[in-house]
Design a protein around this motif. Structure first.
Motif, PDB file in Angstrom:
ATOM      1  N   THR A 260       0.854  -1.191   0.000  1.00  0.00           N
ATOM      2  CA  THR A 260       0.000   0.000   0.000  1.00  0.00           C
ATOM      3  C   THR A 260       0.887   1.237   0.000  1.00  0.00           C
ATOM      4  O   THR A 260       1.661   1.455   0.930  1.00  0.00           O
ATOM      5  CB  THR A 260      -0.937   0.035   1.217  1.00  0.00           C
TER       6      THR A 260
ATOM      7  N   ARG B 147      -5.776   6.241  -0.584  1.00  0.00           N
ATOM      8  CA  ARG B 147      -6.883   6.391   0.371  1.00  0.00           C
ATOM      9  C   ARG B 147      -7.291   5.000   0.818  1.00  0.00           C
ATOM     10  O   ARG B 147      -7.477   4.101  -0.005  1.00  0.00           O
ATOM     11  CB  ARG B 147      -8.066   7.128  -0.251  1.00  0.00           C
ATOM     12  N   VAL B 148      -7.432   4.824   2.139  1.00  0.00           N
ATOM     13  CA  VAL B 148      -7.678   3.497   2.700  1.00  0.00           C
ATOM     14  C   VAL B 148      -8.791   3.552   3.743  1.00  0.00           C
ATOM     15  O   VAL B 148      -9.161   4.620   4.237  1.00  0.00           O
ATOM     16  CB  VAL B 148      -6.395   2.931   3.364  1.00  0.00           C
ATOM     17  N   GLN B 149      -9.316   2.383   4.057  1.00  0.00           N
ATOM     18  CA  GLN B 149     -10.184   2.185   5.208  1.00  0.00           C
ATOM     19  C   GLN B 149      -9.365   1.398   6.225  1.00  0.00           C
ATOM     20  O   GLN B 149      -9.368   0.177   6.234  1.00  0.00           O
ATOM     21  CB  GLN B 149     -11.448   1.418   4.802  1.00  0.00           C
ATOM     22  N   ALA B 150      -8.639   2.126   7.074  1.00  0.00           N
ATOM     23  CA  ALA B 150      -7.746   1.482   8.029  1.00  0.00           C
ATOM     24  C   ALA B 150      -8.534   0.954   9.226  1.00  0.00           C
ATOM     25  O   ALA B 150      -9.584   1.492   9.587  1.00  0.00           O
ATOM     26  CB  ALA B 150      -6.683   2.463   8.502  1.00  0.00           C
ATOM     27  N   ARG B 151      -8.004  -0.126   9.857  1.00  0.00           N
ATOM     28  CA  ARG B 151      -8.616  -0.693  11.050  1.00  0.00           C
ATOM     29  C   ARG B 151      -8.018  -0.043  12.287  1.00  0.00           C
ATOM     30  O   ARG B 151      -6.859  -0.275  12.626  1.00  0.00           O
ATOM     31  CB  ARG B 151      -8.405  -2.208  11.097  1.00  0.00           C
TER      32      ARG B 151
ATOM     33  N   ARG C 232     -12.708  -0.071  14.612  1.00  0.00           N
ATOM     34  CA  ARG C 232     -13.320   1.070  13.930  1.00  0.00           C
ATOM     35  C   ARG C 232     -12.594   1.354  12.624  1.00  0.00           C
ATOM     36  O   ARG C 232     -11.368   1.339  12.557  1.00  0.00           O
ATOM     37  CB  ARG C 232     -13.243   2.291  14.863  1.00  0.00           C
ATOM     38  N   ARG C 233     -13.361   1.632  11.575  1.00  0.00           N
ATOM     39  CA  ARG C 233     -12.784   1.935  10.270  1.00  0.00           C
ATOM     40  C   ARG C 233     -12.438   3.419  10.186  1.00  0.00           C
ATOM     41  O   ARG C 233     -13.250   4.281  10.544  1.00  0.00           O
ATOM     42  CB  ARG C 233     -13.765   1.572   9.160  1.00  0.00           C
ATOM     43  N   LEU C 234     -11.253   3.700   9.721  1.00  0.00           N
ATOM     44  CA  LEU C 234     -10.790   5.071   9.561  1.00  0.00           C
ATOM     45  C   LEU C 234     -10.642   5.381   8.084  1.00  0.00           C
ATOM     46  O   LEU C 234      -9.847   4.751   7.385  1.00  0.00           O
ATOM     47  CB  LEU C 234      -9.435   5.263  10.259  1.00  0.00           C
ATOM     48  N   ASP C 235     -11.430   6.332   7.611  1.00  0.00           N
ATOM     49  CA  ASP C 235     -11.289   6.801   6.236  1.00  0.00           C
ATOM     50  C   ASP C 235     -10.085   7.730   6.214  1.00  0.00           C
ATOM     51  O   ASP C 235     -10.133   8.836   6.752  1.00  0.00           O
ATOM     52  CB  ASP C 235     -12.549   7.535   5.811  1.00  0.00           C
ATOM     53  N   ALA C 236      -8.988   7.283   5.632  1.00  0.00           N
ATOM     54  CA  ALA C 236      -7.723   8.006   5.766  1.00  0.00           C
ATOM     55  C   ALA C 236      -6.927   7.956   4.477  1.00  0.00           C
ATOM     56  O   ALA C 236      -7.163   7.120   3.600  1.00  0.00           O
ATOM     57  CB  ALA C 236      -6.897   7.416   6.912  1.00  0.00           C
TER      58      ALA C 236
ATOM     59  N   THR D  31      -6.639  11.770   8.436  1.00  0.00           N
ATOM     60  CA  THR D  31      -8.083  11.780   8.276  1.00  0.00           C
ATOM     61  C   THR D  31      -8.527  13.237   8.133  1.00  0.00           C
ATOM     62  O   THR D  31      -7.700  14.149   8.135  1.00  0.00           O
ATOM     63  CB  THR D  31      -8.784  11.132   9.484  1.00  0.00           C
TER      64      THR D  31
END
Length: 247
Positions: free
Chosen positions: A167, A172-176, A181-185, A199
């Motif tokens: 990666t 842009r990722v949906q990190a754990r 909880r998903r982090l739009d980052a 974020t």
């Protein structure tokens, strides 16, 4: 054996000299750890027991400490910032010089300082360009357990976040995050030593200090209204401990 060192970096940034000056002298925790702001005069008190040796807003700021608080490996530390306007003052050119004397484990400490410098200055630019000098609401920084000192510890951090080994920076990722909880980052920085997630309201920085014999660390700069530093630290500390739990 004691030996002098110098780390110099130059960069341009989409911010005015005044905005850069405010970011490096307010010491709020927007991009670096918070501390008392320097007294605005030559001879004034600076961060970490230093003394202000140059004060010319918004062009030059230098502080110098001969006994560095909390740092056994250094006997002298100096930070020097030179800021000049570009494009009629709409942009700024910055020269940063970190110098001093390292008294122990020179090669390892120098390598760590060089690599940390690049990450810290990147975070400064992110703060200026992505957060526009927003006041930090909650800042926290902490280390993982001793089990995070292993050679492959930082690889485990990326995988626990749900990032592939490939990666890339800018993705842009949906990190754990904590508690799944998903982090739009956005992955705003990534190399084998450091990882930055950005974020809409925070910069989360991961430090692979295991490469230099220390635990992995995390810093969170949270700009969200109502953010609670103790709650943020507890959540991420539990997450980091979980990555390296023995169970």
């Amino acid at each position: 054996m004691s030996k002098e060192f110098e780390i110099a970096r130059e960069f341009e940034v989409d911010a005015t000299p005044e905005q850069v000056w405010d970011a490096i002298t307010s010491n709020t925790g927007g991009w670096m750890w918070p501390s008392e702001p320097p007294e605005p005069r030559v001879g004034g008190k600076g961060a970490m027991g230093s003394t202000v040796t140059a004060w010319d807003p918004p062009h030059r700021y230098t502080n110098r400490a001969e006994d560095v608080e909390g740092v056994e490996e250094q006997s002298l530390n100096q930070l020097d910032y030179t800021i000049e306007p570009r494009e009629g003052g709409r942009r700024a050119w910055v020269r940063y010089v970190h110098s001093g004397i390292l008294v122990d484990d020179w090669d390892n400490q120098y390598d760590a300082a060089c690599r940390h410098t690049d990450f810290y200055l990147h975070t400064l630019r992110q703060y200026l360009t992505e957060f526009g000098g927003r006041p930090v609401v909650a800042f926290t920084t902490f280390d993982g357990p001793d089990t995070s000192k292993t050679a492959d510890a930082f690889v485990a951090v990326g995988r626990a976040l749900g990032l592939g080994d490939d990666t890339a920076e800018g993705t842009r990722v949906q990190a754990r995050g904590p508690e799944g909880r998903r982090l739009d980052a956005v992955v705003d920085f990534r190399n084998p030593y450091f990882l930055g997630l950005r974020t809409d309201d925070a910069m989360i920085r991961f430090f692979g200090r295991n490469h230099w014999g220390y635990p992995v660390g995390i810093s969170v700069h949270d700009f969200a209204p109502g953010a609670d530093a103790k709650a943020v630290e507890a959540a991420w500390q539990d997450w980091l401990n979980g990555v390296f739990s023995q169970s």
